[in-house]
Design a protein around this motif. Structure first.
Motif, PDB file in Angstrom:
ATOM      1  N   ARG A  23      -4.262  29.239 -24.258  1.00 49.48           N
ATOM      2  CA  ARG A  23      -4.206  28.666 -25.604  1.00 49.48           C
ATOM      3  C   ARG A  23      -2.945  29.146 -26.427  1.00 49.48           C
ATOM      4  N   GLY A  24      -2.531  30.473 -26.299  1.00 44.95           N
ATOM      5  CA  GLY A  24      -1.472  30.880 -27.014  1.00 44.95           C
ATOM      6  C   GLY A  24      -0.058  30.246 -26.890  1.00 44.95           C
ATOM      7  N   CYS A  25       0.131  30.031 -25.478  1.00 42.43           N
ATOM      8  CA  CYS A  25       1.363  29.374 -24.973  1.00 42.43           C
ATOM      9  C   CYS A  25       1.465  27.976 -25.153  1.00 42.43           C
ATOM     10  N   TYR A  26       0.199  27.409 -25.433  1.00 42.55           N
ATOM     11  CA  TYR A  26       0.331  25.916 -25.722  1.00 42.55           C
ATOM     12  C   TYR A  26       0.483  25.493 -27.102  1.00 42.55           C
ATOM     13  N   GLY A  27       0.450  26.620 -28.004  1.00 44.94           N
ATOM     14  CA  GLY A  27       0.862  26.336 -29.577  1.00 44.94           C
ATOM     15  C   GLY A  27       2.388  26.323 -29.418  1.00 44.94           C
ATOM     16  N   THR A  28       2.823  27.318 -28.621  1.00 44.05           N
ATOM     17  CA  THR A  28       4.392  27.318 -28.579  1.00 44.05           C
ATOM     18  C   THR A  28       5.019  25.899 -28.013  1.00 44.05           C
ATOM     19  N   TYR A  29       4.435  25.362 -26.879  1.00 47.53           N
ATOM     20  CA  TYR A  29       4.742  24.227 -26.366  1.00 47.53           C
ATOM     21  C   TYR A  29       4.747  23.238 -27.371  1.00 47.53           C
ATOM     22  N   PHE A  30       3.500  23.045 -27.796  1.00 49.23           N
ATOM     23  CA  PHE A  30       3.501  21.994 -28.558  1.00 49.23           C
ATOM     24  C   PHE A  30       4.270  21.922 -29.800  1.00 49.23           C
ATOM     25  N   GLN A  31       4.395  23.047 -30.560  1.00 44.38           N
ATOM     26  CA  GLN A  31       5.301  22.914 -31.648  1.00 44.38           C
ATOM     27  C   GLN A  31       6.906  22.727 -31.140  1.00 44.38           C
ATOM     28  N   ARG A  32       7.351  23.045 -30.051  1.00 43.71           N
ATOM     29  CA  ARG A  32       8.544  22.756 -29.562  1.00 43.71           C
ATOM     30  C   ARG A  32       8.621  21.336 -29.448  1.00 43.71           C
ATOM     31  N   GLN A  33       7.717  20.722 -28.990  1.00 43.93           N
ATOM     32  CA  GLN A  33       7.788  19.259 -28.716  1.00 43.93           C
ATOM     33  C   GLN A  33       7.914  18.566 -30.227  1.00 43.93           C
ATOM     34  N   VAL A  34       7.084  19.057 -30.928  1.00 41.91           N
ATOM     35  CA  VAL A  34       7.393  18.373 -32.403  1.00 41.91           C
ATOM     36  C   VAL A  34       8.749  18.438 -32.960  1.00 41.91           C
ATOM     37  N   GLU A  35       9.060  19.852 -32.822  1.00 39.84           N
ATOM     38  CA  GLU A  35      10.546  20.176 -33.428  1.00 39.84           C
ATOM     39  C   GLU A  35      11.589  19.271 -32.707  1.00 39.84           C
ATOM     40  N   ARG A  36      11.449  19.322 -31.423  1.00 38.12           N
ATOM     41  CA  ARG A  36      12.528  18.715 -30.841  1.00 38.12           C
ATOM     42  C   ARG A  36      12.487  17.305 -31.194  1.00 38.12           C
ATOM     43  N   ALA A  37      11.367  16.568 -31.373  1.00 42.05           N
ATOM     44  CA  ALA A  37      11.407  14.947 -31.705  1.00 42.05           C
ATOM     45  C   ALA A  37      11.908  14.969 -33.110  1.00 42.05           C
ATOM     46  N   ILE A  38      11.535  15.947 -34.067  1.00 38.21           N
ATOM     47  CA  ILE A  38      12.079  15.920 -35.570  1.00 38.21           C
ATOM     48  C   ILE A  38      13.635  16.147 -35.462  1.00 38.21           C
ATOM     49  N   HIS A  39      14.041  17.203 -34.700  1.00 41.54           N
ATOM     50  CA  HIS A  39      15.507  17.266 -34.803  1.00 41.54           C
ATOM     51  C   HIS A  39      16.333  16.320 -34.078  1.00 41.54           C
ATOM     52  N   LYS A  40      15.637  15.853 -32.751  1.00 39.79           N
ATOM     53  CA  LYS A  40      16.543  14.859 -31.804  1.00 39.79           C
ATOM     54  C   LYS A  40      16.713  13.391 -32.471  1.00 39.79           C
ATOM     55  N   GLU A  41      15.765  13.171 -33.522  1.00 44.48           N
ATOM     56  CA  GLU A  41      15.544  11.892 -34.105  1.00 44.48           C
ATOM     57  C   GLU A  41      16.127  11.891 -35.440  1.00 44.48           C
ATOM     58  N   HIS A  42      16.569  12.951 -35.912  1.00 46.61           N
ATOM     59  CA  HIS A  42      16.954  12.995 -37.300  1.00 46.61           C
ATOM     60  C   HIS A  42      16.038  12.666 -38.076  1.00 46.61           C
ATOM     61  N   MET A  43      14.695  13.039 -38.111  1.00 48.84           N
ATOM     62  CA  MET A  43      13.527  12.489 -38.788  1.00 48.84           C
ATOM     63  C   MET A  43      13.812  13.151 -40.372  1.00 48.84           C
ATOM     64  N   PHE A  44      13.660  14.494 -40.353  1.00 52.17           N
ATOM     65  CA  PHE A  44      13.815  15.054 -41.720  1.00 52.17           C
ATOM     66  C   PHE A  44      14.533  16.579 -41.501  1.00 52.17           C
ATOM     67  N   THR A  45      14.699  17.230 -42.595  1.00 51.79           N
ATOM     68  CA  THR A  45      15.153  18.663 -42.784  1.00 51.79           C
ATOM     69  C   THR A  45      14.105  19.408 -43.413  1.00 51.79           C
ATOM     70  N   PRO A  46      14.167  20.721 -43.227  1.00 48.55           N
ATOM     71  CA  PRO A  46      13.559  21.620 -43.921  1.00 48.55           C
ATOM     72  C   PRO A  46      13.640  21.752 -45.472  1.00 48.55           C
ATOM     73  N   ASP A  47      14.707  21.064 -45.893  1.00 47.85           N
ATOM     74  CA  ASP A  47      15.111  20.794 -47.258  1.00 47.85           C
ATOM     75  C   ASP A  47      14.412  19.476 -47.755  1.00 47.85           C
ATOM     76  N   GLU A  48      13.702  18.654 -47.200  1.00 47.67           N
ATOM     77  CA  GLU A  48      13.266  17.506 -47.715  1.00 47.67           C
ATOM     78  C   GLU A  48      11.762  17.570 -47.958  1.00 47.67           C
ATOM     79  N   ASP A  49      11.222  17.062 -48.976  1.00 49.46           N
ATOM     80  CA  ASP A  49       9.646  16.908 -49.097  1.00 49.46           C
ATOM     81  C   ASP A  49       9.111  15.785 -48.438  1.00 49.46           C
ATOM     82  N   VAL A  50       8.335  16.006 -47.311  1.00 53.55           N
ATOM     83  CA  VAL A  50       7.595  15.077 -46.632  1.00 53.55           C
ATOM     84  C   VAL A  50       6.151  14.784 -47.053  1.00 53.55           C
TER      85      VAL A  50
END
Lengths: 310, 65
Positions: A23-50
């Protein structure tokens, strides 16, 4: 089965990654997948309101939870669709989720929107399929609320299975204009369009459901009553059979389309939208699909008195 | 073992100790389309379910249109 990362007992097996997680490691894995998609596809930055579109289902609530946990600035947008008990439960769960976490949520009860836009009543008045009316209304409100409230980004919980099913449908019908536009990031082509992003586009719905379960998210389990027999569910069933025999099929199908297939259809993209004469939102005709729908509902509910003989 | 299928709220009783993968096969369910929940934990398709277990099998498939 042991966790790939820490060797504790695994609760989840991700066959297409040939990995298992506690359970613990899955949270890390999942958030890394999401972060990778956001970053790699230039979806948004922490400074933007989503603006996060939240239905009350597992995907959108998991997305909102993940973005908040990762420190992004978010506001939820929920449309109360007016589909009987299903919508009432969806709204209750979404509002509970936001209240429990102290998050800002905008709720639009469609039944209160002139001339009364609850999906079942709109479908009944116009003889349109409920899903078609729902799509038109949802797209309009996502764009309109984002424009009115100054959001540059709208995030939705579409996952890998949604994208693979949509891609299969587009390929089976060779809808080249749709293939040209299918992307995890839709860049605005009109001043009143926000950037539309899908941070879960590489994450299967099994993975989002597991994340929601581990995070204790109370989501709507029942399906929309209008989805019975939906074409998308037929495509998902076919893809799940392929996936069971050949793990990784869905991910490869979508990833390779985006890498090599989509560029081939770039020339098929439709022209940028104009502006709707009625509401000022983007439109591919003189009057946008939403305004035409509203006009039809109004006309059917308030028919002109029959003109008698002069 | 007593199995509750969601969202159908259907209950099914299966005999003996069985591997999760075999239970799914008997129910005609594909791995990756459901979560198998025992108590407050998930179990993988390689785990065993005991004869006296109470298990929830929850569909993860959603969508329409």
């Amino acid at each position: 089965m042991k966790c790939t990362r820490c060797h504790a007992r695994a609760e989840v097996h991700i066959r297409h990654h040939n990995s298992a997680f506690c359970r613990g490691c899955y949270g890390t894995y999942f958030q890394r997948q999401v972060e990778r998609a956001i970053h790699k596809e230039h979806m948004f930055t922490p400074d933007e309101d989503v603006l996060v579109a939240v239905s009350g289902g597992k995907d959108s609530l998991a997305l909102w939870d993940a973005l908040v946990t990762m420190g992004y600035r978010t506001t939820g947008l929920h449309l109360a669709l007016g589909i009987g008990d299903y919508s009432a439960i969806s709204t209750r769960k979404t509002e509970h989720f936001a209240r429990e976490r102290g998050l800002r949520l905008l709720t639009v009860p469609l039944e209160d929107e002139t001339p009364g836009l609850g999906i079942m009543r709109v479908a009944g008045a116009t003889n349109r399929k409920a899903c078609a009316a729902c799509g038109t209304v949802k797209r309009h409100y996502f764009d309109r609320i984002a424009a009115e409230q100054g959001f540059q980004v709208v995030a939705t919980g579409h996952n890998l299975d949604d994208e693979a099913a949509r891609l299969l449908g587009n390929v089976l019908h060779w809808q080249s204009d749709h293939l040209a536009k299918q992307s995890p990031v839709l860049v605005p082509t009109h001043e009143k369009f926000a950037r539309k992003v899908k941070p879960f586009f590489r994450i299967s719905e099994y993975e989002t459901a597991v994340y929601a379960f581990f995070r204790g998210i109370d989501y709507v389990l029942d399906e929309c009553p209008n989805s019975a027999g939906a074409t998308q569910l037929v495509y998902k069933d076919v893809l799940n059979r392929l996936e069971a025999a050949m793990p990784g099929t869905k991910l490869t199908f979508v990833q390779e389309f985006l890498r090599t297939g989509r560029p081939a259809f770039a020339g098929e993209a439709s022209s940028p939208p104009q502006t709707c004469e009625s509401c000022g939102m983007p439109s591919y005709n003189g009057t946008c699909g939403f305004c035409r729908l509203v006009a039809e509902v109004t006309r059917r509910r308030n028919p002109l008195p029959h003109a008698g003989p002069a | 073992m007593l199995i509750t299928l969601l969202p159908q709220h259907q209950e099914i009783d299966l005999p003996g100790r069985q591997r999760v993968a075999d239970v799914l096969r008997q129910l005609g369910l594909l791995p990756g389309t459901v979560m198998v929940i025992r108590g407050d934990e998930l179990v993988t398709e390689r785990d065993f379910l005991e004869a006296d277990d109470r298990v929830e099998i929850r569909s993860v498939i959603s969508g329409g249109s």
